[in-house]
Write an enzyme that holds these catalytic residues in place. Structure first.
Site, PDB file in Angstrom:
ATOM      1  N   PRO A 136      52.609 -16.327  71.241  1.00 34.36           N
ATOM      2  CG  PRO A 136      54.558 -17.042  70.184  1.00 34.36           C
ATOM      3  CD  PRO A 136      53.309 -16.254  69.965  1.00 34.36           C
ATOM      4  N   GLY A 137      53.833 -17.127  74.483  1.00 34.86           N
ATOM      5  CA  GLY A 137      54.422 -16.492  75.662  1.00 34.86           C
ATOM      6  C   GLY A 137      53.428 -15.673  76.441  1.00 34.86           C
ATOM      7  CB  CYS A 138      50.271 -13.963  75.582  1.00 39.25           C
ATOM      8  SG  CYS A 138      50.851 -12.393  74.996  1.00 39.25           S
ATOM      9  CG  LEU A 139      51.360 -16.756  81.006  1.00 42.04           C
ATOM     10  CD1 LEU A 139      51.995 -16.628  82.359  1.00 42.04           C
ATOM     11  CD2 LEU A 139      51.159 -18.218  80.667  1.00 42.04           C
TER      12      LEU A 139
END
Lengths: 102, 120, 101, 123
Positions: free
Chosen positions: C98-101
């Protein structure tokens, strides 16, 4: 460092107010706001505990939230003081730490 | 002097996304090599109950995630002794080694930090 | 080998070492022993904590377990130029962090 | 003083976001600085634009406040992703109300280190 405690739930609904009072230290402030303002009422089951705590704590009520709920001053514990949002900001300035209790 | 953080956890496990999100916030501070303490109070101490198996309830295990607190050098993991007692929990049976604080010592202990954050 | 929309392995339980090579192929990486060390590390981490770290914690965790030489953004970026955490999870057959683009 | 404010509640579920908004206005009126307003947990929903107008809409008030005082309103990326407010494919701020942007907990920590006071609204 002293703490500004924020209590925003009704004492008829949660035990947040009592739990907060148990952990607040001398010189701390407790701000009753949102549904927490019901904790400022006199003549209720919790009122004696709040009145007793007001000896060593600054217990403050957010007036706009009190007005919003149609409670007038006469129904509150005597020793508490009322503030508006500016007074809330002053409390935050006076106390370096802040904790919320729900 | 670097700022000391304390995160106060009062909500029990399985409170939705909140659990993972509170841990993310704690670890974010720890990732910056700051002095980070965590205090478990009230129903927050249930996080530390051993033997949690939420799989049959269709929930994800959170206890293993909490163990990363140790991995990332969170300085102190503290619990309030009274919160444990009220729930018949024993400090030595918890999933993490903790420091037990008496209720009466909590205000001074919190006052020893520069930043306090409530995690629910 | 079934991939999701972001190129991650659709069924993580189907992962094996041969699939890892093919997953790495999809992002243009040929796995060396250095890559494998990091892949094994993140699989072990995920098995133990059932949770993926963010990018910063990932570097810190490697530092603690494999030493400061390997626990550095520069070293990890050399191995996985498209974002170390995201790419190592992809190769390791783990979910996208999560949080990775 | 320099404040960091954290908003943790959706404006539709609780009063807390509104309280935070009132607090920020009062702090600015009293000459304080707001370094960062960080939207976390369900607080990221403050950046949602309601599909119909008419009801009192806090997101419009937030936008006006951000514009008037050049404030930095940051949504935590993973909290926003969990609630469908940020995509996982790229930095896509288009679904957010104007004035809000996607950021991360690192920015929150950074701001905390520079701030004199940290306050959270809604646990």
């Amino acid at each position: 460092m002293s703490v500004l405690h924020l209590v925003n739930t009704s004492p008829f609904e949660t035990v947040a107010l009592i739990r907060c009072l148990e952990r607040a230290g001398e010189g701390d402030a407790v701000l009753l706001l949102e549904n927490g303002v019901y904790g400022a009422l006199s003549g209720c089951g919790f009122s004696a505990k709040v009145a007793a705590a007001a000896g060593s704590l600054d217990i403050v009520v957010l007036e706009p939230d009190l007005e919003a709920r149609g409670l007038d001053r006469a129904r509150l514990l005597q020793s508490l003081r009322l503030v508006g949002y500016s007074g809330f900001v002053e409390l935050a300035v006076r106390h370096p730490l802040s904790l919320s209790w729900t | 002097m670097p700022k000391r953080f304390v995160f106060v956890v009062r909500q029990p496990p399985y409170s939705g996304a909140r659990n993972a999100e509170m841990l993310d916030q704690i670890l974010a501070a720890a990732a910056f090599d700051l002095a980070v303490d965590v205090l478990f109070l009230d129903d927050g101490v249930w996080h530390l109950q051993s033997g949690q198996s939420p799989q049959n309830a269709g929930l994800r295990r959170f206890a293993p995630m909490l163990q990363t607190l140790e991995l990332y050098d969170v300085r102190e993991i503290a619990v309030e002794a009274e919160s444990l007692e009220e729930r018949a929990l024993a400090a030595e049976k918890l999933i993490l080694p903790v420091r037990c604080l008496a209720r009466i010592d909590i205000p001074d202990w919190i006052a020893g930090h520069e930043i306090a954050v409530s995690c629910g | 080998m079934q991939l999701d929309r972001q190129g991650f392995l659709a069924d993580p339980s189907s992962w094996n070492e041969e699939l890892a090579e093919r997953l790495a192929d999809t992002i243009g990486i040929r796995l060396t022993e250095e890559h494998w060390e990091i892949v094994r590390f993140i699989r072990d981490y995920y098995r133990r904590y059932e949770y993926l770290p963010n990018a910063r914690l990932f570097v810190k965790a490697i530092q603690k377990s494999l030493g400061a030489d390997k626990g550095s953004s520069r070293y990890l970026h050399k191995l996985f130029p498209g974002g170390p955490l995201k790419q190592v999870c992809l190769v390791a057959g783990l979910p996208k962090p999560p949080g990775c683009l | 003083m320099k404040f960091v404010i954290q908003i943790n509640a959706s404006p539709r579920e609780a009063q807390a976001a509104n309280t935070g908004y009132q607090f920020i206005k009062a702090a600015l009126a009293n000459g304080h600085d707001i370094l960062l307003v960080f939207f976390y947990y369900d607080g990221v929903c403050n950046a949602q634009v309601p599909a119909f107008a008419g009801e009192d809409d806090l997101s419009a008030h937030w936008c006006a406040l951000a514009r008037a005082h050049a404030l930095d309103f940051v949504l935590c990326v993973s909290a926003a992703q969990r609630r469908g407010l940020a995509s996982c494919e790229g930095a896509d701020d288009r679904r957010l109300a104007p004035g809000f942007r996607i950021g991360g907990l690192g920015q929150w920590v950074d701001a905390c280190l520079k701030a004199d006071r940290i306050l959270a609204f809604g646990v």
